[in-house]
Design a protein around this motif. Sequence first.
Motif, PDB file in Angstrom:
ATOM      1  N   TYR A   1       0.825  -1.210   0.000  1.00 26.40           N
ATOM      2  CA  TYR A   1       0.000   0.000   0.000  1.00 26.40           C
ATOM      3  C   TYR A   1       0.860   1.262   0.000  1.00 26.40           C
ATOM      4  O   TYR A   1       0.460   2.288  -0.568  1.00 26.40           O
ATOM      5  N   SER A   2       2.033   1.170   0.603  1.00 25.64           N
ATOM      6  CA  SER A   2       2.963   2.307   0.560  1.00 25.64           C
ATOM      7  C   SER A   2       3.418   2.555  -0.872  1.00 25.64           C
ATOM      8  O   SER A   2       3.476   3.704  -1.328  1.00 25.64           O
ATOM      9  N   ARG A   3       3.725   1.477  -1.597  1.00 21.32           N
ATOM     10  CA  ARG A   3       4.129   1.629  -3.000  1.00 21.32           C
ATOM     11  C   ARG A   3       2.982   2.189  -3.838  1.00 21.32           C
ATOM     12  O   ARG A   3       3.200   2.979  -4.763  1.00 21.32           O
ATOM     13  N   ALA A   4       1.768   1.776  -3.515  1.00 20.95           N
ATOM     14  CA  ALA A   4       0.607   2.289  -4.248  1.00 20.95           C
ATOM     15  C   ALA A   4       0.457   3.793  -4.034  1.00 20.95           C
ATOM     16  O   ALA A   4       0.237   4.551  -4.986  1.00 20.95           O
TER      17      ALA A   4
ATOM     18  N   VAL B   1      -8.799   0.931  -1.007  1.00 27.89           N
ATOM     19  CA  VAL B   1      -9.201  -0.244  -0.218  1.00 27.89           C
ATOM     20  C   VAL B   1      -8.150  -0.615   0.829  1.00 27.89           C
ATOM     21  O   VAL B   1      -8.258  -1.663   1.471  1.00 27.89           O
ATOM     22  N   ASP B   2      -7.154   0.225   0.995  1.00 25.05           N
ATOM     23  CA  ASP B   2      -6.131   0.009   2.021  1.00 25.05           C
ATOM     24  C   ASP B   2      -6.819  -0.242   3.369  1.00 25.05           C
ATOM     25  O   ASP B   2      -7.657   0.560   3.801  1.00 25.05           O
ATOM     26  N   PRO B   3      -6.511  -1.357   4.042  1.00 24.86           N
ATOM     27  CA  PRO B   3      -7.154  -1.661   5.325  1.00 24.86           C
ATOM     28  C   PRO B   3      -6.996  -0.557   6.366  1.00 24.86           C
ATOM     29  O   PRO B   3      -7.815  -0.451   7.293  1.00 24.86           O
ATOM     30  N   GLU B   4      -5.959   0.262   6.220  1.00 23.15           N
ATOM     31  CA  GLU B   4      -5.730   1.323   7.196  1.00 23.15           C
ATOM     32  C   GLU B   4      -6.332   2.662   6.768  1.00 23.15           C
ATOM     33  O   GLU B   4      -6.230   3.648   7.504  1.00 23.15           O
ATOM     34  N   ALA B   5      -6.958   2.698   5.592  1.00 23.36           N
ATOM     35  CA  ALA B   5      -7.610   3.930   5.141  1.00 23.36           C
ATOM     36  C   ALA B   5      -8.927   4.109   5.888  1.00 23.36           C
ATOM     37  O   ALA B   5      -9.557   3.135   6.312  1.00 23.36           O
ATOM     38  N   ASP B   6      -9.361   5.350   6.037  1.00 18.87           N
ATOM     39  CA  ASP B   6     -10.601   5.599   6.776  1.00 18.87           C
ATOM     40  C   ASP B   6     -11.854   5.426   5.918  1.00 18.87           C
ATOM     41  O   ASP B   6     -12.979   5.461   6.432  1.00 18.87           O
ATOM     42  N   GLY B   7     -11.672   5.237   4.615  1.00 19.41           N
ATOM     43  CA  GLY B   7     -12.811   4.999   3.736  1.00 19.41           C
ATOM     44  C   GLY B   7     -13.522   6.242   3.250  1.00 19.41           C
ATOM     45  O   GLY B   7     -14.444   6.158   2.430  1.00 19.41           O
ATOM     46  N   ALA B   8     -13.106   7.411   3.717  1.00 21.68           N
ATOM     47  CA  ALA B   8     -13.804   8.648   3.367  1.00 21.68           C
ATOM     48  C   ALA B   8     -13.714   8.954   1.871  1.00 21.68           C
ATOM     49  O   ALA B   8     -14.699   9.361   1.244  1.00 21.68           O
ATOM     50  N   GLU B   9     -12.533   8.763   1.281  1.00 23.16           N
ATOM     51  CA  GLU B   9     -12.364   9.071  -0.139  1.00 23.16           C
ATOM     52  C   GLU B   9     -13.170   8.105  -1.005  1.00 23.16           C
ATOM     53  O   GLU B   9     -13.767   8.517  -2.002  1.00 23.16           O
ATOM     54  N   LEU B  10     -13.209   6.846  -0.632  1.00 21.99           N
ATOM     55  CA  LEU B  10     -14.008   5.879  -1.382  1.00 21.99           C
ATOM     56  C   LEU B  10     -15.489   6.233  -1.305  1.00 21.99           C
ATOM     57  O   LEU B  10     -16.211   6.166  -2.306  1.00 21.99           O
ATOM     58  N   GLN B  11     -15.955   6.634  -0.145  1.00 22.33           N
ATOM     59  CA  GLN B  11     -17.354   7.033   0.003  1.00 22.33           C
ATOM     60  C   GLN B  11     -17.663   8.264  -0.847  1.00 22.33           C
ATOM     61  O   GLN B  11     -18.727   8.353  -1.470  1.00 22.33           O
ATOM     62  N   ARG B  12     -16.722   9.206  -0.890  1.00 25.12           N
ATOM     63  CA  ARG B  12     -16.929  10.409  -1.696  1.00 25.12           C
ATOM     64  C   ARG B  12     -17.031  10.057  -3.176  1.00 25.12           C
ATOM     65  O   ARG B  12     -17.931  10.528  -3.887  1.00 25.12           O
ATOM     66  N   LEU B  13     -16.102   9.218  -3.643  1.00 22.45           N
ATOM     67  CA  LEU B  13     -16.114   8.825  -5.049  1.00 22.45           C
ATOM     68  C   LEU B  13     -17.364   8.015  -5.382  1.00 22.45           C
ATOM     69  O   LEU B  13     -17.934   8.165  -6.469  1.00 22.45           O
TER      70      LEU B  13
END
Length: 228
Positions: free
Chosen positions: A82-85, A176-188
């Motif tokens: 995920y860091s590389r991504a 979909v990074d497990p450590e992401a808060d999901g806010a950006e995915l919800q916005r998109l």
Amino acid sequence: MRKLTEAGALARLQRGKAAFQTHVKFNFERRARDCRACPTPGVCCTDAHFVNVHITRLEAVAIRETIRRTPRLTEDERHAVYSRAREAVERYRLSAAGFSEAQTFACPLFVKGAGCLVHRRAKPAPCIQHACYDEWADVPPLSLQWREERRVEQLNAEVYGAAWAWLPLPIWLTLVDPEADGAELQRLARVWESRRAHGHDDGSAPRGYGGRQQRAPLKNRTLPVLRA
């Protein structure tokens, strides 16, 4: 109307990818050059001027689950994917907006000495189809890839409705990074649902090593790497 659970769709996705991989292997790859003998292993995955593989939301989840479950990765190595991504998104200025199919990058799923981390369970269709051929006549027809991607689109629609899109692979990994808060995915997701509600976007787009709608200007990306 949504008809599938995400778990059910993931199972169907994996079965379909396995069948597609088997078909390409036995009908085309026998005429391709052996990747194990490649003088520059992984160049077709890490060439930032060539790779523009796009995936969907369901495929991103499949990749995440494969990374999570594989026993050959340590926790630090999982985090490194995920860091590389994230680094790829920043370095190559990848964006979910506009004509993303023209954006190229080095794939964060390739690791020197190990190869593709999701080769057997979650490999994108363009990567399954891609190989190095000496004769143009031996190259698998793009219609095979498009047929597989259409099936992937249908699975996404049955699980997520309109809340998905084809995006550059590194972007989806950050979403979909497990450590992401999901806010950006919800916005998109809200953006995609709004666009399709107004008939501006049906979710389909050119992707992979070149694409369907922009085939002419990106023709070079639909072809394999030929080596002298």
